[in-house]
Design an enzyme around this catalytic site. Structure first.
Site, PDB file in Angstrom:
ATOM      1  N   LEU A  70       0.952  -1.242  -0.035  1.00  0.00           N
ATOM      2  CA  LEU A  70      -0.068   0.030   0.018  1.00  0.00           C
ATOM      3  C   LEU A  70       0.800   1.220   0.108  1.00  0.00           C
ATOM      4  O   LEU A  70       2.018   1.418   0.104  1.00  0.00           O
ATOM      5  CB  LEU A  70      -0.989  -0.090   1.122  1.00  0.00           C
ATOM      6  CG  LEU A  70      -1.831  -1.299   1.319  1.00  0.00           C
ATOM      7  CD1 LEU A  70      -2.769  -1.218   2.696  1.00  0.00           C
ATOM      8  CD2 LEU A  70      -2.666  -1.619  -0.036  1.00  0.00           C
ATOM      9  N   PRO A  71       0.301   2.437  -0.230  1.00  0.00           N
ATOM     10  CA  PRO A  71       1.146   3.713  -0.190  1.00  0.00           C
ATOM     11  C   PRO A  71       2.250   3.986   1.140  1.00  0.00           C
ATOM     12  O   PRO A  71       3.070   4.016   0.848  1.00  0.00           O
ATOM     13  CB  PRO A  71       0.042   4.679  -0.523  1.00  0.00           C
ATOM     14  CG  PRO A  71      -0.945   4.167  -1.133  1.00  0.00           C
ATOM     15  CD  PRO A  71      -1.339   2.829  -0.466  1.00  0.00           C
ATOM     16  N   LYS A 127      15.052   1.205   3.523  1.00  0.00           N
ATOM     17  CA  LYS A 127      14.394   1.792   2.214  1.00  0.00           C
ATOM     18  C   LYS A 127      14.182   3.131   2.386  1.00  0.00           C
ATOM     19  O   LYS A 127      14.393   3.865   1.187  1.00  0.00           O
ATOM     20  CB  LYS A 127      12.975   0.984   2.439  1.00  0.00           C
ATOM     21  CG  LYS A 127      12.286   1.460   1.046  1.00  0.00           C
ATOM     22  CD  LYS A 127      12.603   0.829  -0.232  1.00  0.00           C
ATOM     23  CE  LYS A 127      11.972   1.720  -1.529  1.00  0.00           C
ATOM     24  NZ  LYS A 127      12.604   1.314  -2.702  1.00  0.00           N
TER      25      LYS A 127
HETATM   26  P1  NDP Z   1       0.369   2.963  -6.516  1.00  0.00           P
HETATM   27  O1  NDP Z   1      -0.128   4.299  -6.143  1.00  0.00           O
HETATM   28  O2  NDP Z   1       0.350   2.763  -7.821  1.00  0.00           O
HETATM   29  O3  NDP Z   1      -1.011   1.941  -5.833  1.00  0.00           O
HETATM   30  C1  NDP Z   1      -1.279   2.184  -4.331  1.00  0.00           C
HETATM   31  C2  NDP Z   1      -2.154   0.869  -4.066  1.00  0.00           C
HETATM   32  O4  NDP Z   1      -2.621   0.875  -2.769  1.00  0.00           O
HETATM   33  C3  NDP Z   1      -3.350   0.583  -4.962  1.00  0.00           C
HETATM   34  O5  NDP Z   1      -3.904  -0.629  -5.069  1.00  0.00           O
HETATM   35  C4  NDP Z   1      -4.205   1.301  -4.133  1.00  0.00           C
HETATM   36  O6  NDP Z   1      -5.703   1.015  -4.420  1.00  0.00           O
HETATM   37  C5  NDP Z   1      -4.034   0.999  -2.807  1.00  0.00           C
HETATM   38  N1  NDP Z   1      -4.589   2.039  -1.788  1.00  0.00           N
HETATM   39  C6  NDP Z   1      -4.356   3.187  -1.761  1.00  0.00           C
HETATM   40  N2  NDP Z   1      -4.912   4.154  -0.751  1.00  0.00           N
HETATM   41  C7  NDP Z   1      -5.388   2.861   0.056  1.00  0.00           C
HETATM   42  C8  NDP Z   1      -6.357   2.884   1.036  1.00  0.00           C
HETATM   43  N3  NDP Z   1      -6.538   3.744   1.836  1.00  0.00           N
HETATM   44  N4  NDP Z   1      -6.760   1.528   1.535  1.00  0.00           N
HETATM   45  C9  NDP Z   1      -6.400   0.339   0.771  1.00  0.00           C
HETATM   46  N5  NDP Z   1      -5.703   0.371  -0.258  1.00  0.00           N
HETATM   47  C10 NDP Z   1      -5.378   1.701  -0.594  1.00  0.00           C
HETATM   48  O7  NDP Z   1       1.394   2.767  -5.372  1.00  0.00           O
HETATM   49  P2  NDP Z   1       2.661   1.729  -5.936  1.00  0.00           P
HETATM   50  O8  NDP Z   1       2.160   0.210  -6.389  1.00  0.00           O
HETATM   51  O9  NDP Z   1       3.520   2.445  -6.964  1.00  0.00           O
HETATM   52  O10 NDP Z   1       3.487   1.554  -4.428  1.00  0.00           O
HETATM   53  C11 NDP Z   1       2.934   0.872  -3.586  1.00  0.00           C
HETATM   54  C12 NDP Z   1       3.913   0.704  -2.317  1.00  0.00           C
HETATM   55  O11 NDP Z   1       5.410   0.127  -3.004  1.00  0.00           O
HETATM   56  C13 NDP Z   1       4.392   2.216  -1.918  1.00  0.00           C
HETATM   57  O12 NDP Z   1       4.650   2.106  -0.657  1.00  0.00           O
HETATM   58  C14 NDP Z   1       5.682   2.424  -2.728  1.00  0.00           C
HETATM   59  O13 NDP Z   1       6.273   3.438  -2.012  1.00  0.00           O
HETATM   60  C15 NDP Z   1       6.426   1.189  -2.779  1.00  0.00           C
HETATM   61  N6  NDP Z   1       7.269   1.057  -3.873  1.00  0.00           N
HETATM   62  C16 NDP Z   1       6.714   1.425  -5.283  1.00  0.00           C
HETATM   63  C17 NDP Z   1       7.721   1.103  -6.316  1.00  0.00           C
HETATM   64  C18 NDP Z   1       7.370   1.718  -7.853  1.00  0.00           C
HETATM   65  O14 NDP Z   1       8.352   1.537  -8.682  1.00  0.00           O
HETATM   66  N7  NDP Z   1       6.088   1.998  -8.216  1.00  0.00           N
HETATM   67  C19 NDP Z   1       9.093   0.755  -6.215  1.00  0.00           C
HETATM   68  C20 NDP Z   1       9.383   0.481  -5.012  1.00  0.00           C
HETATM   69  C21 NDP Z   1       8.639   0.560  -3.880  1.00  0.00           C
HETATM   70  P3  NDP Z   1      -6.606   1.786  -5.432  1.00  0.00           P
HETATM   71  O15 NDP Z   1      -6.502   0.648  -6.785  1.00  0.00           O
HETATM   72  O16 NDP Z   1      -8.109   1.459  -4.840  1.00  0.00           O
HETATM   73  O17 NDP Z   1      -6.233   3.083  -5.689  1.00  0.00           O
END
Ligand code: NDP
Length: 295
Positions: free
Chosen positions: A64-65, A170
């Site tokens: 998650l974020p 991280k």
């Molecule tokens: P995204 O913003 O693409 O996706 C976020 C995810 O979290 C979605 O599935 C979203 O659901 C869900 N979400 C958001 N708010 C809530 C909430 N209040 N309750 C439940 N679910 C929620 O983020 P990323 O996939 O890019 O990143 C996820 C994690 O991984 C983060 O911590 C990021 O820092 C880390 N990360 C990301 C990288 C990247 O290259 N993207 C690399 C390394 C780490 P919905 O579909 O409903 O919006």
């Protein structure tokens, strides 16, 4: 193994997809249509609530974020905790904050579950290829258990300390990444204004000791091409660097460079918005210099 995965975002989706071949996977996502599409594409089950996801899982992934959303997912009658089985292993791949992770670890231990914070590095491309690096904070026994499932999407899996240590590392790792991107942008815009073509400046940087992932891959592939692909939000990098500042504060350190980087990222987030990609921070230096780093 019966695995549950919560959070099918930019990186969660390809990580979960790699679990399909070796495990019995069930997914949950806040926006149900995303989970439905994933379940249909990969032929896996979809849980209607986090509680039902937990009820059927021996291992639970969260991605998650931030840690705030992970804590919220645990709570309530339909939360993860309500369905958690004794002995379940929860692996949090969110880039989270160490203090909240220690609290989550304590809560889950009281329920008879094990917890590992296991943020990853390597981006969406690494997730698709199964070559991510995981930095795991956990008790040694939990680490050895986590390693047997993390290896589906990680090539490098390192035990970095107790619960919370993965998230601390991280956070500082991404603070260093942010510093590198901003440094390359500021240095290159100055070089361009001094009459050096952007591609020549990069060629020289990358043949010198100033080279970094930012100069070798991010800036040439995303800024010089003006492609600006959206794979990792600037807002998430800003969150990571704020977590790094909390780690720095806990250590009683001044860390003046990283505090400046944090301030610049917050400013960039305000100017460029919540949906901007992290590499777009380059635009701040471009605007200040009045030049574009075109290839
Ligand atoms: P995204 O913003 O693409 O996706 C976020 C995810 O979290 C979605 O599935 C979203 O659901 C869900 N979400 C958001 N708010 C809530 C909430 N209040 N309750 C439940 N679910 C929620 O983020 P990323 O996939 O890019 O990143 C996820 C994690 O991984 C983060 O911590 C990021 O820092 C880390 N990360 C990301 C990288 C990247 O290259 N993207 C690399 C390394 C780490 P919905 O579909 O409903 O919006």
């Amino acid at each position: 193994m019966r695995i549950g995965f919560a959070g099918l975002g930019a990186i969660g989706r390809p990580m979960a997809a790699r679990l399909v071949a070796n495990h019995e996977l069930t997914v949950w996502n806040r926006t149900g249509s995303v989970a439905e599409a994933f379940a249909a594409t990969h032929g896996v089950a979809m849980a209607p609530t986090p509680r039902e996801l937990a009820e059927g899982s021996e291992v639970l992934f969260t991605c998650l974020p931030s840690s705030r959303e992970v804590v919220a997912l645990l709570d309530g009658p339909d939360g993860l905790e309500a369905g958690l089985q004794s002995g379940t292993l929860v692996i949090d791949c969110t880039s989270g904050d160490p203090e909240r992770s220690r609290q989550i670890g304590g809560r889950l231990r009281e329920l008879g579950a094990a917890f590992a914070d296991s943020p990853v590095s390597g981006g969406v491309v690494g997730a698709e290829a199964g070559t991510l690096t995981a930095m795991v904070g956990a008790e040694p026994d939990t680490f050895y258990r986590a390693r047997t499932v993390l290896n589906v999407f990680c090539r490098t899996i390192i035990h970095v300390g107790p619960v919370g240590a993965g998230h601390a590392l991280k956070a500082v790792s991404n603070a260093i990444l942010a510093s590198n991107i901003i440094a390359v942008a500021e240095g290159m815009t100055a070089a361009v204004k001094a009459g050096v073509p952007a591609t020549t400046a990069l060629d020289v940087l990358n043949a010198s000791n100033a080279r970094s992932f930012a100069s070798m891959e991010l800036v040439p592939q995303r800024a010089l091409t003006r492609a600006w692909p959206k794979t990792f939000k600037l807002a998430l990098l800003d969150k990571d660097v704020k977590n790094a500042i909390a780690v720095i504060d806990d250590a009683g350190l001044e860390a003046r460079l990283l505090r400046t980087v944090s301030a610049l990222l917050s400013e960039a987030r305000t100017v460029l918005g919540e949906e901007a990609d992290h590499v777009e921070v380059v635009k701040l230096a471009e605007q200040e210099a009045g030049v574009e780093l075109r290839g």
